[in-house]
Design a protein around this motif. Structure first.
Motif, PDB file in Angstrom:
ATOM      1  N   ASP A  12      -6.058   6.135   1.509  1.00  0.00           N
ATOM      2  CA  ASP A  12      -7.048   6.824   0.682  1.00  0.00           C
ATOM      3  C   ASP A  12      -6.690   8.294   0.453  1.00  0.00           C
ATOM      4  O   ASP A  12      -7.312   8.955  -0.368  1.00  0.00           O
ATOM      5  N   ASP A  13      -5.670   8.790   1.164  1.00  0.00           N
ATOM      6  CA  ASP A  13      -5.281  10.195   1.021  1.00  0.00           C
ATOM      7  C   ASP A  13      -3.914  10.273   0.330  1.00  0.00           C
ATOM      8  O   ASP A  13      -2.896   9.875   0.901  1.00  0.00           O
ATOM      9  N   PRO A  14      -3.872  10.753  -0.914  1.00  0.00           N
ATOM     10  CA  PRO A  14      -2.580  10.803  -1.628  1.00  0.00           C
ATOM     11  C   PRO A  14      -1.567  11.715  -0.953  1.00  0.00           C
ATOM     12  O   PRO A  14      -0.372  11.528  -1.109  1.00  0.00           O
ATOM     13  N   ARG A  15      -2.041  12.687  -0.201  1.00  0.00           N
ATOM     14  CA  ARG A  15      -1.085  13.569   0.465  1.00  0.00           C
ATOM     15  C   ARG A  15      -0.278  12.818   1.510  1.00  0.00           C
ATOM     16  O   ARG A  15       0.896  13.093   1.712  1.00  0.00           O
ATOM     17  N   ASP A  16      -0.913  11.857   2.179  1.00  0.00           N
ATOM     18  CA  ASP A  16      -0.177  11.048   3.152  1.00  0.00           C
ATOM     19  C   ASP A  16       0.879  10.203   2.475  1.00  0.00           C
ATOM     20  O   ASP A  16       1.973   9.983   3.012  1.00  0.00           O
ATOM     21  N   GLU A  37      -6.314   2.056  -2.637  1.00  0.00           N
ATOM     22  CA  GLU A  37      -7.216   2.333  -1.527  1.00  0.00           C
ATOM     23  C   GLU A  37      -8.406   1.395  -1.460  1.00  0.00           C
ATOM     24  O   GLU A  37      -9.187   1.468  -0.515  1.00  0.00           O
ATOM     25  N   SER A  38      -8.558   0.504  -2.436  1.00  0.00           N
ATOM     26  CA  SER A  38      -9.672  -0.454  -2.388  1.00  0.00           C
ATOM     27  C   SER A  38      -9.143  -1.870  -2.165  1.00  0.00           C
ATOM     28  O   SER A  38      -7.974  -2.164  -2.440  1.00  0.00           O
ATOM     29  N   GLU A  39     -10.003  -2.728  -1.668  1.00  0.00           N
ATOM     30  CA  GLU A  39      -9.600  -4.108  -1.411  1.00  0.00           C
ATOM     31  C   GLU A  39      -9.227  -4.817  -2.712  1.00  0.00           C
ATOM     32  O   GLU A  39      -8.248  -5.573  -2.760  1.00  0.00           O
ATOM     33  N   TYR A  58      -5.224   2.105   8.969  1.00  0.00           N
ATOM     34  CA  TYR A  58      -6.117   1.159   9.623  1.00  0.00           C
ATOM     35  C   TYR A  58      -7.575   1.371   9.209  1.00  0.00           C
ATOM     36  O   TYR A  58      -8.333   0.424   9.017  1.00  0.00           O
ATOM     37  N   THR A  59      -7.927   2.647   9.049  1.00  0.00           N
ATOM     38  CA  THR A  59      -9.330   2.961   8.718  1.00  0.00           C
ATOM     39  C   THR A  59      -9.412   3.429   7.284  1.00  0.00           C
ATOM     40  O   THR A  59      -8.785   4.400   6.904  1.00  0.00           O
ATOM     41  N   LEU A  60     -10.190   2.690   6.479  1.00  0.00           N
ATOM     42  CA  LEU A  60     -10.360   2.994   5.064  1.00  0.00           C
ATOM     43  C   LEU A  60     -11.850   3.043   4.739  1.00  0.00           C
ATOM     44  O   LEU A  60     -12.665   2.397   5.425  1.00  0.00           O
ATOM     45  N   PRO A  61     -12.211   3.744   3.696  1.00  0.00           N
ATOM     46  CA  PRO A  61     -13.648   3.846   3.360  1.00  0.00           C
ATOM     47  C   PRO A  61     -14.285   2.494   3.046  1.00  0.00           C
ATOM     48  O   PRO A  61     -15.432   2.237   3.406  1.00  0.00           O
ATOM     49  N   SER A  62     -13.539   1.591   2.389  1.00  0.00           N
ATOM     50  CA  SER A  62     -14.162   0.358   1.896  1.00  0.00           C
ATOM     51  C   SER A  62     -13.915  -0.846   2.806  1.00  0.00           C
ATOM     52  O   SER A  62     -14.728  -1.764   2.836  1.00  0.00           O
ATOM     53  N   PHE A  63     -12.796  -0.908   3.525  1.00  0.00           N
ATOM     54  CA  PHE A  63     -12.567  -2.034   4.427  1.00  0.00           C
ATOM     55  C   PHE A  63     -11.508  -1.639   5.454  1.00  0.00           C
ATOM     56  O   PHE A  63     -10.869  -0.600   5.334  1.00  0.00           O
TER      57      PHE A  63
END
Length: 852
Positions: A12-16, A37-39, A58-63
């Protein structure tokens, strides 16, 4: 060229994502990364495919990452899946690996990413190769079964110790048993014809004790009353467990036996076969002297029907007078020895024509061992002899043609020993035909390094029997070595084994020299490619800038040496490149060297190269930047930091157009245009004794001074717009306008770091920009520290003693800090690398200013 690695990054972070791509690129892995970044987007990308690797947070806002792993295993199980997360615990990571993840890497330890990616791709390739091998094995087994079925040949294995027997499917079919049954020796005996069973039992007893290969034919009596003929062959083997046994094949030869019976019943068919093959049969009964022949013998010898052919003298009378005594002696010796014989002779027909005959005889003995008769065949080989003579004639013509070819051509034996060399080879090497056949021919002709380098490769290629090629240096008779491209082709026999090799070599010396020249230029381009895009182009329309560009346009077409001066960050290298691109040398290399960034002990080697062993660590010869720039342009940045001893060497290049490598004693000519740059006051350095006056005048042929950004503020809006669009495209953002307050803010800032500082500020602001309106955080601009510090601008105009005192004052004020917004380099308005170089050259102990 290898295609870039295609990566699907769930993040979810484009910088990564940018950091991942930069990390892999720094380790030599060129990749293209698609971030989702989405399922829904992740699933759609998996369905579309085309990825070599999946990275997932591993940890994302949506899933969560485990759900992503299961989705990936369902859609693309063959693609490696690596967790790249900063929140993944050890227990969760182990559970992910059990589910099917390839590996996991913690973001704080990103240095593990490249080894993890390489290992994952390697394991994926190995799994793919294993799958292909398994599929190939299944196909091979299917082909073998089909081949056995088509050839009516089954296989078997027999363990003598345990009486266990293995049968293939075809073997079960031949014996007429259900494949589900367990094969035994009793099943074989049960199917064997009663008349052949005793002989088979004797064979089993004999081979069980002797453990020797056997070849046996017998009949099978099938349940429906039909009879089969089988041919059994096997060889003994000692298994890895020490158990003795046999492995063999059983062939249904019923059709062959029936054919043989038909042939025996049909003499007419046999005679026709003789006629077609030009082979006749004969029999000579020794006690009666009567000779019996087949009709084909009559045709071969051109006999008339009324001629008496029952005596051996008739046949000897037809043999060519030159061959008759030899043939009579051969036959007499065979009779005395009661032995087989073969001979070749010519016969003269009644019309005077000549035929070539191949004769084969076999003795027939009585039970007492007495010679009863000879039986044999005569074969008309006239056509073959004519063909052989034609081949020999063609070979002679071929050698004549080969002798006219302006290439190295050598005929070799199957093991690679030279047998013959064409005239060009003899003239080139100065060797004789006898020298070519000598054991040391290769060592005398080819360079010792090439002989050793290609020894094993050549031996393996000769054994494979397939064409191969290599490149070697061949010694001319005057002692000079030249490169040749040599292709080897084999003449194969009917079994596919080489009977002779033909090697042809083409002189590629000119091509090799051209390749070496191109390699030098490419090396220079590769080394400089990371620095070539400091700016895409010179932007601005101010009078100050246009005046500089006018001077660039005037000096570019010439070969004059140029000295570019100006503050740090004004783009001196950009203007140097502009001069090169508009010069007559634009098609050749542009090589850039930062004299301040290279240690003083290594700068000479960097510029002029070194020979092997010139100093500790010089393990091989290295080309310097001047050699890499041959025919092109060399840009010497921070020229004021050049050590005195290197200034002397550079002065020689400018005056004499030649230099020596470090550790070398042979002058090397230099066809290179020199462009130098500095932000120092070289005249002040001359007064201070740190820069040579004669070198300064050699460099200052055509001076160009680049104005600082604060002196061409009318270019700032254009530069801002240019950099905003450039970096917006780079990060995938759409910025439609620039905030008015930002333009006013940036226009009023004095820009001590010049265009480079403006570029960095814009890039940082674009990354943080969340809308289509561009703005800059005012806190990033330090108006207090941006004004030129007292003595900061003038430090390059000081003598070395004054310069040392000024630097020590600033170091004391910054507690020994060199870089950063509040560091000494910023206060002195110079790059940190330049300041470090000055600290070393002026012998300043920067650590004594550190505060505890």
């Amino acid at each position: 060229m290898k295609s870039p690695l295609r990566i699907l990054h769930l993040e979810d972070d484009p910088r990564d994502t940018e950091l991942v791509q930069e990390t892999l690129a720094s380790d030599g892995i060129i990749c293209s990364v698609e971030r989702v970044e989405s399922e829904a987007d992740f699933t759609a990308s998996l369905e579309r495919g085309g990825f070599d690797l999946i990275l997932a947070d591993y940890t994302l806002p949506s899933f969560d990452g485990i759900s992503a792993l299961k989705i990936a295993l369902r859609h693309r199980p063959q693609v490696p899946f690596i967790f790249l997360s900063g929140t993944l615990g050890e227990e969760v990571a182990i559970e992910a690996l059990k589910i099917g993840a390839t590996d996991y890497v913690f973001k704080p330890r990103l240095s593990r990413l490249t080894p993890s990616v390489q290992r994952a791709l390697r394991e994926a390739d190995e799994r793919a190769g294993l799958t292909q091998a398994e599929e190939a094995l299944r196909r091979s087994e299917a082909y073998l079964a089909e081949a056995q079925k088509l050839s009516h040949t089954g296989s078997f294995g027999w363990n003598v110790s345990s009486d266990e027997i293995y049968w293939s499917q075809e073997t079960f079919r031949i014996f007429g048993y259900d494949p589900a049954a367990k094969a035994t020796v009793e099943m074989v005996l049960q199917r064997t014809h009663p008349e052949d069973r005793p002989a088979l039992l004797q064979l089993i007893d004999r081979v069980s004790s002797e453990m020797k290969a056997f070849d046996f034919e017998h009949r099978l009596l099938m349940p429906d009353g039909s009879v089969k003929h089988v041919h059994v062959m096997a060889h003994a083997m000692n298994g890895v467990t020490g158990k003795l046994g046999f492995v063999g094949a059983v062939s249904d030869i019923t059709e062959r036996k029936q054919s043989e019976e038909k042939l025996r019943r049909s003499e007419a068919e046999l005679l026709e076969a003789q006629r077609i093959s030009h082979t006749g049969s004969w029999k000579h009964h020794l006690s009666s002297g009567i000779v019996t022949i087949s009709p084909e013998v009559r045709r071969i010898f051109g006999m008339e029907s009324e001629e008496d052919t029952s005596k051996v003298d008739f046949f000897f009378g037809r043999i060519h007078p030159e061959d008759r005594p030899i043939e009579a002696q051969n036959y007499e010796r065979a009779i005395l020895a009661k032995a087989d014989f073969e001979s070749d002779y010519r016969v003269v027909l009644t019309d005077g024509s000549i035929k070539h005959i191949h004769n084969v005889g076999h003795p027939v003995l009585s039970e007492a061992g007495e010679l009863v008769e000879y039986v044999g065949t005569v074969i008309d080989v006239t056509a073959a002899r004519i063909a052989e003579e034609k081949i020999r004639r063609n070979e002679r013509e071929l050698r004549q043609i080969v002798d006219t070819v302006a290439q190295l051509v050598v005929f070799l034996s199957p093991d690679g020993k030279a047998l013959y060399a064409n005239r060009f080879t003899l003239e080139y090497t100065g060797l004789s035909p006898e020298d070519v056949k000598a054991d040391d021919f290769r060592e005398r002709v080819f360079h010792p390094d090439d002989v050793e380098r290609l020894r094993d490769e050549r031996k393996k290629a000769l054994l494979r029997g397939v064409p191969f090629e290599n490149e070697q240096r061949a010694r001319r008779k005057d002692g000079q070595y030249r490169w040749f491209f040599i292709r080897f082709n084999a003449l194969l026999d009917e079994q596919g084994r080489p009977t002779r090799w033909y090697a042809a070599g083409i002189d590629i010396e000119d091509r090799k020299q051209a390749e070496e020249k191109i390699q030098k230029e490419n090396l220079a381009l590769r080394q400089e490619i990371d620095h070539s895009l400091m700016f895409e182009e010179i932007v601005g329309g101010s009078l100050a800038l246009q005046s500089v560009l006018a001077r660039v346009a005037k000096v570019a077409p010439t070969d004059s040496t140029v000295l570019i001066t100006g503050e740090t960050g004004t783009g001196k290298e950009l203007f140097a490149r502009a001069i090169h691109k508009r010069s007559l040398r634009s098609s050749r290399a542009f090589v850039s060297v930062n004299c301040a960034a290279t240690p003083a002990t290594l700068i000479a080697s960097e510029l002029f190269g070194h020979e092997k062993g010139a100093f500790t660590g010089a393990l091989q010869r290295r080309l310097g930047r001047f050699e890499l720039a041959e025919g092109g342009t060399i840009f010497l940045d921070e020229i004021g930091e050049l050590p005195p001893e290197t200034q002397i060497a550079l002065l020689r290049v400018l005056q004499e157009r030649e230099f020596d490598r470090v550790g070398g004693g042979r002058p090397i000519r230099a066809d290179v245009r020199v462009i130098a740059a500095t932000n120092r006051d070289l005249e002040g350095a001359i007064d201070g004794g740190t820069f040579r006056k004669d070198l300064f005048y050699r460099l200052n042929v055509f001076p160009i001074e680049i104005p600082p950004l604060r002196e061409r503020k009318e270019d700032i809006p254009t530069l801002i717009e240019y950099f905003v669009q450039r970096y917006a495209r780079k990060v995938g953002k759409k910025i439609r306008s620039i905030e008015k307050a930002t333009l006013e803010l940036l226009g009023s800032y004095p820009w001590p770091g010049n265009v480079r500082e403006l570029q960095n500020i814009v890039e940082r602001s674009v990354i943080f920009c969340e809308s289509d309106l561009f703005s800059v955080d005012p806190s990033w601009l330090s108006f207090e520290s941006s004004a030129p510090p007292s003595g900061g601008e003038a430090i390059t105009k000081m003598s070395p003693v004054q310069e040392k005192e000024a630097i020590e004052r600033v170091l004391a004020a910054t507690a020994g800090r060199i870089s950063g917004p509040s560091g000494a380099a910023t206060q002195l308005n110079m790059p940190a690398s330049t300041l470090e170089s000055k600290i070393r050259s002026l012998k300043i102990n920067k650590f004594r200013f550190k505060r505890v």
